[in-house]
Design a protein around this motif. Structure first.
Motif, mmCIF file in Angstrom:
data_model
loop_
_atom_site.group_PDB
_atom_site.id
_atom_site.type_symbol
_atom_site.label_atom_id
_atom_site.label_comp_id
_atom_site.label_asym_id
_atom_site.label_seq_id
_atom_site.Cartn_x
_atom_site.Cartn_y
_atom_site.Cartn_z
ATOM 1 N N ARG A 179 0.849 -1.200 0.000
ATOM 2 C CA ARG A 179 0.000 0.000 0.000
ATOM 3 C C ARG A 179 0.883 1.248 0.000
ATOM 4 N NH1 ARG A 179 -5.318 1.118 0.803
ATOM 5 N NH2 ARG A 179 -5.816 3.180 1.680
ATOM 6 N N THR A 180 1.343 1.606 -1.190
ATOM 7 C CA THR A 180 2.190 2.777 -1.375
ATOM 8 C C THR A 180 2.119 3.174 -2.840
ATOM 9 O OG1 THR A 180 4.424 3.656 -1.045
ATOM 10 C CG2 THR A 180 4.256 1.422 -1.895
ATOM 11 N N GLU A 181 2.714 4.310 -3.187
ATOM 12 C CA GLU A 181 2.821 4.651 -4.603
ATOM 13 C C GLU A 181 3.806 3.704 -5.289
ATOM 14 O OE1 GLU A 181 1.790 9.383 -5.100
ATOM 15 O OE2 GLU A 181 3.889 8.768 -5.115
ATOM 16 N N HIS A 182 3.539 3.389 -6.544
ATOM 17 C CA HIS A 182 4.453 2.596 -7.366
ATOM 18 C C HIS A 182 4.724 3.369 -8.647
ATOM 19 C CE1 HIS A 182 3.904 -0.768 -4.677
ATOM 20 N NE2 HIS A 182 2.595 -0.754 -4.875
ATOM 21 N N SER A 183 5.911 3.154 -9.230
ATOM 22 C CA SER A 183 6.241 3.965 -10.396
ATOM 23 C C SER A 183 7.212 3.265 -11.340
ATOM 24 C CB SER A 183 6.859 5.303 -9.942
ATOM 25 O OG SER A 183 8.104 5.065 -9.290
ATOM 26 N N LEU A 184 7.198 3.757 -12.593
ATOM 27 C CA LEU A 184 8.192 3.441 -13.605
ATOM 28 C C LEU A 184 8.797 4.755 -14.083
ATOM 29 C CD1 LEU A 184 6.339 0.788 -15.824
ATOM 30 C CD2 LEU A 184 8.288 0.378 -14.322
ATOM 31 N N GLU A 185 10.112 4.838 -14.057
ATOM 32 C CA GLU A 185 10.785 6.074 -14.468
ATOM 33 C C GLU A 185 11.714 5.785 -15.642
ATOM 34 O OE1 GLU A 185 14.075 9.161 -12.626
ATOM 35 O OE2 GLU A 185 12.435 8.447 -11.320
ATOM 36 N N PHE A 238 -5.612 -5.646 -16.212
ATOM 37 C CA PHE A 238 -5.501 -5.155 -14.840
ATOM 38 C C PHE A 238 -4.980 -3.717 -14.863
ATOM 39 C CE2 PHE A 238 -5.887 -9.596 -14.193
ATOM 40 C CZ PHE A 238 -6.370 -9.774 -12.908
ATOM 41 N N PRO A 239 -5.800 -2.766 -15.355
ATOM 42 C CA PRO A 239 -5.335 -1.374 -15.472
ATOM 43 C C PRO A 239 -5.315 -0.669 -14.130
ATOM 44 C CG PRO A 239 -7.639 -1.518 -16.100
ATOM 45 C CD PRO A 239 -7.192 -2.933 -15.819
ATOM 46 N N ALA A 240 -4.368 0.246 -13.990
ATOM 47 C CA ALA A 240 -4.379 1.124 -12.823
ATOM 48 C C ALA A 240 -5.614 2.019 -12.921
ATOM 49 C CB ALA A 240 -3.116 1.960 -12.777
ATOM 50 N N ARG A 241 -6.335 2.137 -11.824
ATOM 51 C CA ARG A 241 -7.518 3.002 -11.814
ATOM 52 C C ARG A 241 -7.133 4.461 -11.603
ATOM 53 N NH1 ARG A 241 -10.031 2.054 -7.323
ATOM 54 N NH2 ARG A 241 -8.325 0.780 -6.496
ATOM 55 N N ALA A 242 -6.053 4.696 -10.863
ATOM 56 C CA ALA A 242 -5.635 6.068 -10.568
ATOM 57 C C ALA A 242 -4.121 6.172 -10.740
ATOM 58 C CB ALA A 242 -6.042 6.453 -9.151
ATOM 59 N N PHE A 243 -3.699 7.048 -11.650
ATOM 60 C CA PHE A 243 -2.273 7.233 -11.882
ATOM 61 C C PHE A 243 -2.032 8.606 -12.493
ATOM 62 C CE2 PHE A 243 -3.933 5.647 -15.866
ATOM 63 C CZ PHE A 243 -3.209 6.291 -16.855
ATOM 64 N N ARG A 244 -0.772 9.022 -12.486
ATOM 65 C CA ARG A 244 -0.396 10.286 -13.107
ATOM 66 C C ARG A 244 0.854 10.065 -13.964
ATOM 67 N NH1 ARG A 244 1.369 10.721 -7.721
ATOM 68 N NH2 ARG A 244 3.582 11.326 -7.491
ATOM 69 N N ALA A 247 13.334 13.089 -18.828
ATOM 70 C CA ALA A 247 12.820 11.903 -18.161
ATOM 71 C C ALA A 247 11.302 11.910 -18.179
ATOM 72 C CB ALA A 247 13.325 11.830 -16.723
ATOM 73 N N LEU A 248 10.722 10.731 -17.998
ATOM 74 C CA LEU A 248 9.269 10.570 -17.921
ATOM 75 C C LEU A 248 8.985 9.507 -16.869
ATOM 76 C CD1 LEU A 248 6.687 10.262 -20.770
ATOM 77 C CD2 LEU A 248 6.891 8.376 -19.145
ATOM 78 N N ARG A 249 7.930 9.711 -16.097
ATOM 79 C CA ARG A 249 7.580 8.661 -15.147
ATOM 80 C C ARG A 249 6.061 8.498 -15.041
ATOM 81 N NH1 ARG A 249 9.375 11.025 -9.170
ATOM 82 N NH2 ARG A 249 7.792 12.675 -9.002
ATOM 83 N N ILE A 250 5.682 7.264 -14.744
ATOM 84 C CA ILE A 250 4.278 6.895 -14.552
ATOM 85 C C ILE A 250 4.143 6.488 -13.090
ATOM 86 C CG2 ILE A 250 2.424 5.352 -15.287
ATOM 87 C CD1 ILE A 250 4.303 4.848 -17.836
ATOM 88 N N VAL A 251 3.254 7.155 -12.369
ATOM 89 C CA VAL A 251 3.126 6.935 -10.931
ATOM 90 C C VAL A 251 1.706 6.473 -10.619
ATOM 91 C CG1 VAL A 251 3.380 7.904 -8.628
ATOM 92 C CG2 VAL A 251 4.816 8.759 -10.510
ATOM 93 N N GLN A 252 1.584 5.282 -10.056
ATOM 94 C CA GLN A 252 0.267 4.793 -9.622
ATOM 95 C C GLN A 252 0.006 5.275 -8.206
ATOM 96 O OE1 GLN A 252 -1.182 0.637 -10.472
ATOM 97 N NE2 GLN A 252 -1.104 0.457 -8.238
ATOM 98 N N SER A 253 -1.170 5.793 -7.972
ATOM 99 C CA SER A 253 -1.536 6.318 -6.654
ATOM 100 C C SER A 253 -1.621 5.196 -5.623
ATOM 101 C CB SER A 253 -2.884 7.031 -6.733
ATOM 102 O OG SER A 253 -2.849 8.051 -7.719
ATOM 103 N N VAL A 254 -1.577 5.562 -4.377
ATOM 104 C CA VAL A 254 -1.732 4.587 -3.300
ATOM 105 C C VAL A 254 -3.072 3.868 -3.468
ATOM 106 C CG1 VAL A 254 -1.960 4.256 -0.815
ATOM 107 C CG2 VAL A 254 -0.315 5.927 -1.716
ATOM 108 N N ALA A 255 -3.029 2.517 -3.508
ATOM 109 C CA ALA A 255 -4.234 1.688 -3.696
ATOM 110 C C ALA A 255 -4.947 2.026 -4.995
ATOM 111 C CB ALA A 255 -5.181 1.824 -2.511
#
Length: 640
Positions: A539-545, A569-575, A613-621
């Protein structure tokens, strides 16, 4: 004579020996590997034993062979072989390895077989000849009738057909001698009865120092060298189990609690008119299937499945007198989270039903806090070594898998060892008893207080391994570091320039971030460990950079979220964030914030920009609805 045959030989009255005319065919026009080109076959019966032989065109006969029997046009259901050969249609019986099976699907093109209880096959290879022997009566062949036989050889793990016999339009026929076969559904009485149940089996299990996991027939002498043996009762006779138990060894019977090897119609209230035991998560009106093992995911919350499973458990105890149960496929309750509480209660119900029986879970450690002292042991399958079914080769697990195993041991297994005396078993796979990587598996197991076993992926071998595991403190620390997780592109791929560094926030067990930039369009052709990247499930943010060397021009990014069993299995909330080139090259700029996403492919566009650089960050949960703490990505492409 093998004890397995005694029950059925007693039913044979004045069986007439029969010899079929040999079936021959010329060698195939195409060149096949040695030991796979089929040129002759024969079938015979003597003293109630059916003997089948196949001859190849030179070389040691291959291990990857199937023999099928076409019982007759009235027999249903039947299978049509993928080779498309005329003789390969309408097949009901399969002989594979040491086991016999009967086809069980209404679809002749589906690979779905049920083991024939109590039937074993003796397999012998002598140079270019394969000989199979099995008791005639339990196969259910028509007494005095004529059957057709069909055989095929394959590449490793039955992947692709190499040759068949017959290869042309002819039939390999065999007239079955007359015998007194048991009527369908008739019960027979075995001359061998199980030994009485042990009242101290659970206490004895906590003292074991060695074990074997063997699903083939026989090998009693080998199994006696271990304190406990996990066996497949459909392959072992009562006499063989008695021999183990009489010597003080524990015999633990295999049973699947989360999957069904047979596709049953049952109460007809489930998907497609099948039993209500089965899941249908993708709503295609068909039971969800494990394609690797040709089994069907069962719902522990289903009354139909619970009744079926418990009846099967009762039968194993009654028929073979085993000392307990090895519960496979417990982790179905993790793939289908709604069934988790029901899986816990089903295991507890099994304990209440058989209070003196040993219960060992295969994986499923997430259930341990809820189960308390209910299980006596847990197996960590593929602890260090495993098998890649897609690539058809044995593999050493990646450091991310070792670290996952360490975390599981520290947080779940070891606390249960200390509190409840839980016995921890490690099961690993290797091609041979002298494989050098076995020392690694034994050392890791010894360090974490686990009892090791290494065998073949089909669990039909017995490895006599002299090596003794050595404790090593390095296995008590993470093997993977932030730097070793980074993957650098050696060539341009997926729109990313050569030299791009891909940094994941973490790696799930045995995953690597290389999968998201491998450029492979057909991900289904890859095994699960190479098909996608996944973060740890926390239960934390996850990311690809993605860091460029030194800059890249881009107008967007495409994210293909992972798919499993046909479902995304798509992320529902990400930036999505970028670092623009220039004076503020160290600052991240948010270009997109996505909420309530449900699509399997996300295309994020932005104004043309030069970025470092570019990163994809999935929100907590913010992950998929039933795996919210997991970020799971199949492919990422830079739009330029």
């Amino acid at each position: 004579m093998k004890p397995t045959f005694l029950l059925f030989l007693a039913l044979l009255c004045a069986t007439v020996s029969a010899q079929a005319q040999p079936f021959t065919q010329p060698a195939a026009a195409t060149t096949a590997p040695e030991g796979t080109g089929l040129i002759a076959a024969n079938a015979a019966v003597a003293n109630g034993i059916l003997t089948l032989s196949l001859k190849s065109k030179g070389g040691e006969f291959t291990a990857w062979t199937h023999v099928f029997i076409d019982v007759g046009p009235a027999a249903k259901p039947s299978y049509n072989h993928t080779s498309g050969k005329p003789a390969g249609n309408g097949l009901e019986i399969l002989l594979e390895g040491s086991q016999a099976y009967r086809f069980n699907s209404d679809d002749p093109h589906v690979w779905s077989w049920t083991p024939l209880a109590g039937v074993t096959v003796e397999r012998t290879v002598t140079g270019d000849t394969l000989t199979l022997k099995t008791a005639l009566a339990p196969l259910g062949l028509p007494s005095g009738g004529t059957v057709k036989i069909f055989a095929a050889t394959y590449t490793e793990n039955y992947a692709d057909t190499l040759d068949t016999i017959p290869r042309d339009t002819r039939s390999w026929t065999f007239t079955v001698p007359k015998y007194n076969a048991p009527l369908p559904g008739a019960k027979t009485t075995s001359a061998v009865t199980p030994l009485p149940a042990r009242t101290d089996a659970r206490t004895a299990f906590k003292k074991i120092q060695s074990y074997s996991c063997f699903y083939g027939p026989g090998r009693t002498t080998d199994l006696l060298t271990r304190d406990a043996a996990i066996i497949e009762t459909r392959a072992q006779s009562v006499a063989e189990v008695n021999a183990l138990r009489a010597a003080g060894r524990l015999a633990i019977g295999y049973i699947s609690i989360g999957e069904d090897s047979e596709l049953r119609t049952g109460d007809t209230k489930g998907p497609g008119g099948y039993d209500s035991a089965y899941f249908d998560r993708n709503a295609d009106n068909l039971p969800d299937k494990n394609e690797t093992w040709n089994s069907y995911f069962a719902n522990a919350a289903s009354p139909a499945w619970r009744a079926h499973f418990l009846a099967r458990a009762d039968e194993i105890i009654k028929s073979h007198g085993v000392d307990g149960f090895f519960l496979d496929t417990v982790e179905t309750s993790l793939s289908y989270r709604d069934s988790f509480p029901a899986m816990v209660s089903l295991i507890r119900e099994l304990r209440a039903r058989h209070p003196a029986a040993v219960i060992v879970l295969n994986r499923g450690w997430d259930l341990l806090p809820d189960l308390g002292a209910t299980p006596d042991g847990i197996m960590f399958e593929s602890f260090t070594l495993s098998y890649d079914f897609a690539e058809k080769r044995y593999v050493t697990m990646r450091p991310s898998a070792w670290d996952h195993g360490l975390e599981v041991w520290q947080t779940l297994i070891h606390p249960a060892q200390k509190k409840h005396g839980l016995v921890a078993l490690a099961l690993d796979y290797a091609p041979a008893a002298d494989s050098p990587e076995i020392a690694l598996a034994y050392d890791r197991a010894a360090t974490l207080g686990m009892i090791p076993c290494v065998t073949s992926i089909m669990l039909d071998a017995f490895y006599d391994i002299a090596y003794q595991g050595r404790t090593d403190a390095r296995w008590l620390s993470p093997a993977e570091t932030a730097d070793t997780r980074i993957v650098t592109l050696d060539t341009e791929r997926n729109g990313f320039p050569a030299g791009t560094r891909v940094t994941p926030s973490s790696n799930y067990a045995d995953y690597t971030v290389a999968a998201v930039i491998d450029g492979v369009a057909d991900k289904d052709s890859l095994g699960w460990r190479d098909r996608a990247w996944a973060s740890t499930e926390s239960r934390t943010e996850h990311s690809l950079e993605f860091t460029f060397p030194p800059v890249a021009s881009a107008t967007g990014v495409t994210i293909d979220w992972a798919r499993d069993n046909g479902r995304a299995f798509p992320a529902r909330a990400f930036r999505v964030e970028v670092r623009p080139a220039g004076p503020d090259a160290t600052a991240w700029t948010r270009i997109a914030q996505v909420k309530d996403n449900t699509v399997g492919r996300s295309l994020i566009t932005f104004d043309p920009a030069t970025i470092t650089a570019l990163r994809i960050v999935q929100s907590v949960a913010g992950g998929a609805s039933d795996r919210p703490n997991l970020m799971w990505v199949q492919q990422v492409s830079l739009v330029r």
